[in-house]
Every structure is written in C-alpha cells, then in structure tokens.
Design a protein around this motif. Structure first.
Motif, short mmCIF file in Angstrom:
data_model
loop_
_atom_site.label_atom_id
_atom_site.label_comp_id
_atom_site.label_asym_id
_atom_site.label_seq_id
_atom_site.Cartn_x
_atom_site.Cartn_y
_atom_site.Cartn_z
N CYS A 283 0.86 -1.19 0.00
CA CYS A 283 0.00 0.00 0.00
C CYS A 283 0.89 1.24 0.00
O CYS A 283 1.78 1.37 0.86
CB CYS A 283 -0.90 0.00 1.23
N HIS A 284 0.66 2.13 -0.96
CA HIS A 284 1.45 3.35 -1.08
C HIS A 284 0.52 4.56 -1.02
O HIS A 284 -0.56 4.55 -1.61
CB HIS A 284 2.21 3.38 -2.41
N ALA A 285 0.94 5.60 -0.30
CA ALA A 285 0.16 6.84 -0.19
C ALA A 285 1.00 8.01 -0.65
O ALA A 285 2.22 8.05 -0.42
CB ALA A 285 -0.30 7.05 1.25
N HIS A 286 0.34 8.97 -1.29
CA HIS A 286 1.06 10.16 -1.76
C HIS A 286 0.11 11.34 -1.78
O HIS A 286 -1.03 11.24 -2.26
CB HIS A 286 1.62 9.92 -3.15
N SER A 287 0.58 12.48 -1.27
CA SER A 287 -0.19 13.72 -1.33
C SER A 287 0.03 14.34 -2.71
O SER A 287 1.11 14.89 -2.97
CB SER A 287 0.25 14.67 -0.21
N CYS A 288 -0.97 14.25 -3.56
CA CYS A 288 -0.81 14.65 -4.96
C CYS A 288 -1.07 16.13 -5.20
O CYS A 288 -0.34 16.79 -5.92
CB CYS A 288 -1.75 13.82 -5.85
N PHE A 289 -2.13 16.66 -4.59
CA PHE A 289 -2.51 18.04 -4.89
C PHE A 289 -3.34 18.60 -3.74
O PHE A 289 -4.52 18.90 -3.90
CB PHE A 289 -3.28 18.10 -6.20
N PRO A 290 -2.74 18.78 -2.56
CA PRO A 290 -3.52 19.26 -1.40
C PRO A 290 -3.72 20.77 -1.43
O PRO A 290 -2.98 21.50 -2.09
CB PRO A 290 -2.64 18.85 -0.21
N VAL A 291 -4.71 21.23 -0.70
CA VAL A 291 -4.91 22.66 -0.47
C VAL A 291 -4.62 22.95 1.00
O VAL A 291 -4.51 22.05 1.82
CB VAL A 291 -6.34 23.11 -0.83
N ALA A 292 -4.49 24.24 1.31
CA ALA A 292 -4.08 24.62 2.67
C ALA A 292 -5.10 24.19 3.72
O ALA A 292 -4.74 23.62 4.75
CB ALA A 292 -3.86 26.13 2.73
N ASP A 293 -6.39 24.45 3.46
CA ASP A 293 -7.44 24.14 4.43
C ASP A 293 -8.49 23.24 3.79
O ASP A 293 -9.31 23.71 3.00
CB ASP A 293 -8.10 25.42 4.95
N PRO A 294 -8.48 21.95 4.09
CA PRO A 294 -9.52 21.06 3.55
C PRO A 294 -10.91 21.53 3.98
O PRO A 294 -11.08 22.13 5.04
CB PRO A 294 -9.19 19.71 4.17
N SER A 295 -11.90 21.24 3.14
CA SER A 295 -13.28 21.69 3.40
C SER A 295 -14.26 20.55 3.20
O SER A 295 -14.97 20.50 2.18
CB SER A 295 -13.64 22.85 2.46
N PRO A 296 -14.32 19.59 4.13
CA PRO A 296 -15.28 18.49 3.97
C PRO A 296 -16.72 18.99 3.99
O PRO A 296 -17.03 20.00 4.60
CB PRO A 296 -14.99 17.59 5.18
N CYS A 297 -17.58 18.26 3.31
CA CYS A 297 -19.00 18.65 3.18
C CYS A 297 -19.70 18.52 4.53
O CYS A 297 -19.75 17.43 5.12
CB CYS A 297 -19.68 17.76 2.16
N ILE A 298 -20.26 19.61 5.01
CA ILE A 298 -20.90 19.61 6.32
C ILE A 298 -22.22 18.84 6.30
O ILE A 298 -22.67 18.35 7.35
CB ILE A 298 -21.11 21.07 6.81
N PHE A 299 -22.82 18.69 5.13
CA PHE A 299 -24.11 17.99 5.03
C PHE A 299 -23.96 16.49 5.27
O PHE A 299 -24.93 15.80 5.56
CB PHE A 299 -24.75 18.26 3.67
N GLU A 300 -22.74 15.97 5.13
CA GLU A 300 -22.50 14.56 5.47
C GLU A 300 -22.81 14.33 6.94
O GLU A 300 -23.41 13.32 7.31
CB GLU A 300 -21.05 14.18 5.18
N TYR A 301 -22.40 15.25 7.80
CA TYR A 301 -22.64 15.11 9.24
C TYR A 301 -24.12 15.33 9.57
O TYR A 301 -24.65 14.71 10.49
CB TYR A 301 -21.78 16.12 10.00
N VAL A 302 -24.77 16.21 8.83
CA VAL A 302 -26.18 16.53 9.09
C VAL A 302 -27.08 15.36 8.70
O VAL A 302 -27.99 14.98 9.46
CB VAL A 302 -26.59 17.79 8.32
N TYR A 303 -26.85 14.79 7.52
CA TYR A 303 -27.85 13.88 6.95
C TYR A 303 -27.29 12.60 6.35
O TYR A 303 -27.76 11.51 6.65
CB TYR A 303 -28.65 14.64 5.88
N PHE A 304 -26.30 12.72 5.49
CA PHE A 304 -25.96 11.58 4.64
C PHE A 304 -25.29 10.43 5.37
O PHE A 304 -25.57 9.26 5.13
CB PHE A 304 -25.09 12.03 3.47
N ALA A 305 -24.36 10.74 6.25
CA ALA A 305 -23.58 9.68 6.89
C ALA A 305 -24.42 8.90 7.90
O ALA A 305 -25.32 9.45 8.54
CB ALA A 305 -22.37 10.29 7.59
N ARG A 306 -24.11 7.63 8.04
CA ARG A 306 -24.72 6.85 9.11
C ARG A 306 -24.20 7.34 10.45
O ARG A 306 -23.04 7.77 10.55
CB ARG A 306 -24.40 5.37 8.92
#
Length: 515
Positions: free
Chosen positions: A210-233
């Motif tokens: 298993c290999h991991a590599h940071s290909c194209f990151p941004v300074a501040d990730p912005s995960p979708c807040i609606f996942e926490y509200v509704y979509f995720a179990r």
C-alpha cells in the motif's frame, strides 16, 4: 437507483451492473461470477447525467491497461473537460461526469513515461494531472487491470473516503477503501484513517503493498458539512470525528436556541422525524427538559423521500413512509425535530399528519440552517426555486408548511457542533457549507451561467423530460446511442425504433470487455 461491481481475475474483468437496488442487482448467481481478489463497487443516485444503466458504474475504458472507475461526487467544469478530451481523440459516450474522470486518468497515464518512472510514480503523477484538471467535489476508485487499485480524494476533501486493513491468510495484508467507515467495520477490517484531501492511495496487486502520496492538497480542507447533518450513518467516523457525537451537539445547540428565542415555550413533547434526526432530537429533549417520544413509525421498505425523483412522487411517499402513534400527539403541543428541510414537501405532510393525529400545536425545528442554495458537489439539493427557504424567512416558511413556528440551527452552531467533537490533532478549520451560505470552495468557475445550466439540467421538470426521452427547450439533446447497454425505448432515432437490444446480459459479458 443503480448498483454495479467489477472484479479482476487473471487479467480478465468480470462485471455486473444494473438499475435497481443493491439487493435486486446482486443475486447469488451474479456474485458467483464476480471472481478474483481485486474489485470495486458502486451504488448510485444520479446528481448529474441521467438515470440510464449506460451511466451505472463502474465505467470502463480499454486503454491503457483496461481501467474501471467508481466515483462519488460532481465535477463542475464538465464542458471544458469534454472539449479537451475530444480534442485528444477520446470518445465520451454519456453525460456522466464519471466518464470524464475515467478518461482524464486514462489520458494522463499515457503521458507519463512509466518505464523510467516506475508504476507507483506513474500513477501518482497521473492522479496529480487529473486533480489539476478536474474541479469539484469527488472521491473514487480506479481499478487498473493487472496493476492494482487507486483511491483518491479531491484537493478540498469535500467528499469523504477512508481505508482499512486486516491480516490475510497468506501472511500479507488485505486492504479496503470506502466512502464511510461503517463499511470497513462491517467487513471486519480495521479502520486505518481517512484519505486526506488531495491524496491518493495505490494498492499494488503484484506486491500487495500500500502506497500513499499527497498529490494536490490545499491549505485548508473543506469536507462537506451535510454529510454530518444527513448523509452519513450515525455510527460512521468522518475525518476522525464521530458522526453520532456531532448530532448530539446539534440537538443541544438547537435546544439552546429555542430557549433563547422562546423562553416561555409551552412544548409538551419532543418527537423526531425518523431516522436521521433521532439523535439530535434526543439531546434536544434532554436539554429542554421535555419527554422524548417516538410519534412516527417508519416503513422500512420505503426509500428516502429526499432523493426520490419528482415532487409528486416525494409527496405521495411521505404517508406511505410514515405512520403516527396518535396517543403521542392527541391534545399536546409537539416539537418536531428534523435533520434539515430541503423542498418542504416532507415537512408539510408531516405537520398535517401531526394535526390529523390530534396535536394542539405543532412546532418544527431543523438541526441544519435554512438550505437556500444548490449543492454542486454530489448531493442532489436542487435548484434554488425548488428550495422552500429560497427568498423566505422563518415566518414565511412556517406558514408554507403549516406549523405554528419554526426554528433553524445557526450555521455557526452547526460548525461548532462538529469542531467541538474533533479529537486533538484532527481539528477542522473549514467546511463546505455552500447549500447554507452560498460560498463555493472551488471558487471562480461557479458563475451565474453555471447555475442557469444547472437549473436547466436538474429541476424536476427537466428530470421528468429526460425520463420520458425528451429535452427542455434550449437544452442539449443526448445524440449518442447506448446500444448494448441502454433500453431501446430510450433510443429515439427513427431508424432504430425496431431494434430490440437488452440493457445488459445477465452474465455481464459485453463483447471486448468480459468473458
């Protein structure tokens, strides 16, 4: 509305995909045909393109190697990508942005000198090229025949993705990559961590490494807040944050706002709208010092109305989906708690059901702020005019759904509900809150023209027209044929009206792809 799976065995691909629920698409005899120790799967509800099985995933291209893709999210610069790929001689056969993601990666692989760079470096360089080209929120998997699996997450980390491992019988390690941690738990794997924003994971089928590599990151990730509200179990862990804990916080902060706004409230009982809001409602009841009761019983065989196509379908499904326990409503002032309110269809019907059951007063609360803007990153929150909060205040919305008053969560409190649950070292500073705030993290390409095109493609009328084989005025008609995969009923060309072509053979062995 569709599901699919592809596996590889001795450099042969075995594919099964079809419209329908997972339990219907995959019967025992289908699973027996999906041989091999490497594969990817996908469950779809369409936010872009159409509902045809031609766009069911995984999608495949034969060059180079033979590559399949399974993708969650939306690309925002599809017209530019289609034009660029066409100029390079790549044929894009559907309106699915997943096909663009597939062809962009395939084209990138051909441009890297794999003989000198080595396969690991080649793949990570190709992923970097894809991330530089593709704008939007996306996470997905590539299966490269004879090479391995590649998991990737967009540079903003909008859509979720995690990976896990377990010891294999041969002394090596098995790996799994999924959109939610619950899938990893269910399969008996250990959750390793989230795939980071802009990161790719390469699972080498030849070495098992298993290999991991940071290909194209941004300074501040912005995960979708609606996942926490509704979509995720609720039992999921996303970006190291337990979803259940965040929903408890949402309920607590929602109750505090109710106390501030209505200190002399006359609420008798707190009732959740099943299922997602149950956690928030439980904590809200505790903070309000009022009893928590189950007033609605859900029919487990009815799907989520939020993602159902068409307003009338959603409206009719609410009463099929829920039934009231009348003794919990009769003569009481009830506080109904929902996770969010999108179109207002479900909320209006539920308020009326509460009144029909004998409620004296009906108050409504949302654990999320008012949704006033479309979601363009992979959640089917529709065009602005279909949103109940568009150009309405809380008093207007209360009248529209028929309740006595309504209270929404503040955006600052919603963000705090998540950040306060972050473990040390995993604090989130920023979220994609676009459906609440109108701020789109992918930036300048999101223009008025983009939203007009989005409206033309995604409003309920347009979806119904596509379902019936038509097109809206001013909208591009899909000229391509999906012969061999899509029902002949969807091919409106006069010369093909009598050609009966099945959607896909049960053995899922399209010529040139699978045997």
């Amino acid at each position: 509305d569709a599901a699919g799976m592809v596996t590889t065995e001795h450099r042969r691909l075995h594919l099964r995909k079809e419209n329908g629920l997972v339990k219907d698409v995959f019967q025992d005899h289908h699973m027996m045909e999906l041989r091999g120790n490497l594969g990817i799967g996908h469950v779809r509800y369409p936010t872009a393109g159409s509902s045809s099985c031609a766009e069911a995933q995984p999608l495949y291209t034969n060059y180079p190697f033979g590559i399949c893709v399974a993708h969650n999210g939306n690309l925002n610069n599809t017209e530019v990508l289609t034009k660029n790929l066409s100029q390079l001689g790549r044929h894009v056969n559907t309106d699915s942005d997943s096909e663009l993601l597939l062809n962009a990666f395939a084209e990138a692989l051909t441009k890297v000198d794999s003989k000198n760079a080595g396969m690991k470096k080649t793949i990570f360089e190709a992923i970097t090229m894809v991330m530089k080209q593709c704008e939007g929120g996306y996470a997905g998997m590539y299966l490269i025949n004879g090479v391995g699996l590649v998991g990737f997450r967009d540079p903003h980390g909008i859509r979720p993705m995690v990976f896990g491992s377990r010891p294999a019988e041969n002394g090596k390690v098995d790996y799994v990559i999924a959109s939610e941690s619950v899938a990893i738990d269910t399969l008996g794997f250990k959750l390793e961590r989230d795939i980071k924003a802009g990161e790719a994971i390469f699972l080498d089928s030849k070495t098992g490494e298993c290999h991991a590599h940071s290909c194209f990151p941004v300074a501040d990730p912005s995960p979708c807040i609606f996942e926490y509200v509704y979509f995720a179990r609720p039992d999921s862990i996303m970006d190291s944050i337990p979803v259940y804990e965040t929903r408890l916080k949402m309920g607590e902060k929602l109750a505090e706002k109710i106390i501030r706004k209505y200190p002399q409230h006359d609420i008798d009982v707190v009732i959740p709208i099943p299922d997602t809001s149950r956690t928030s409602a439980l904590q809200a009841a505790y903070r309000l010092d009022r009893p928590f009761r189950e007033g609605f019983i859900k029919n487990r065989y009815i799907a989520r109305t939020f993602i159902m196509p068409g307003q009338e379908t959603r409206k009719k499904s609410v009463r099929l989906k829920l039934n009231t326990i009348k003794s919990e409503f009769a003569g009481k002032n009830v506080l109904l708690v929902d996770d969010s309110i999108v179109r207002g269809t479900t909320a209006h019907e539920i308020v009326q059901m509460a009144r029909d059951a004998g409620a004296r007063k009906v108050y409504f609360t949302s654990a999320a702020p008012p949704i006033r803007y479309p979601n363009i990153y992979g959640i089917d929150i529709p065009t602005q005019t279909e949103l109940i909060a568009f150009q309405r205040n809380e008093e207007d919305i209360a009248k529209k759904i028929g309740c006595d008053w309504i209270v929404y969560q503040d955006l600052e409190d919603l963000e705090a509900s998540i950040t306060e649950c972050s473990p040390p070292g995993h604090e989130l500073k920023k979220f994609d809150t676009s459906c609440f705030s109108g701020r789109y993290v992918t930036g300048a390409s999101i223009t008025d023209e983009y939203f007009q095109n989005l409206h033309d493609q995604r409003n309920d009328e347009a979806k119904q027209l596509r379902k019936n084989g038509g097109a809206q005025s001013g909208q591009k008609k899909g000229a391509q044929s999906h012969a061999g995969c899509e029902s002949v009923n969807n091919d409106k060309r006069p010369n093909h009206a009598n050609h009966v072509v099945p959607c896909e053979p049960l053995t899922n062995q399209p010529i040139g792809l699978v045997r």
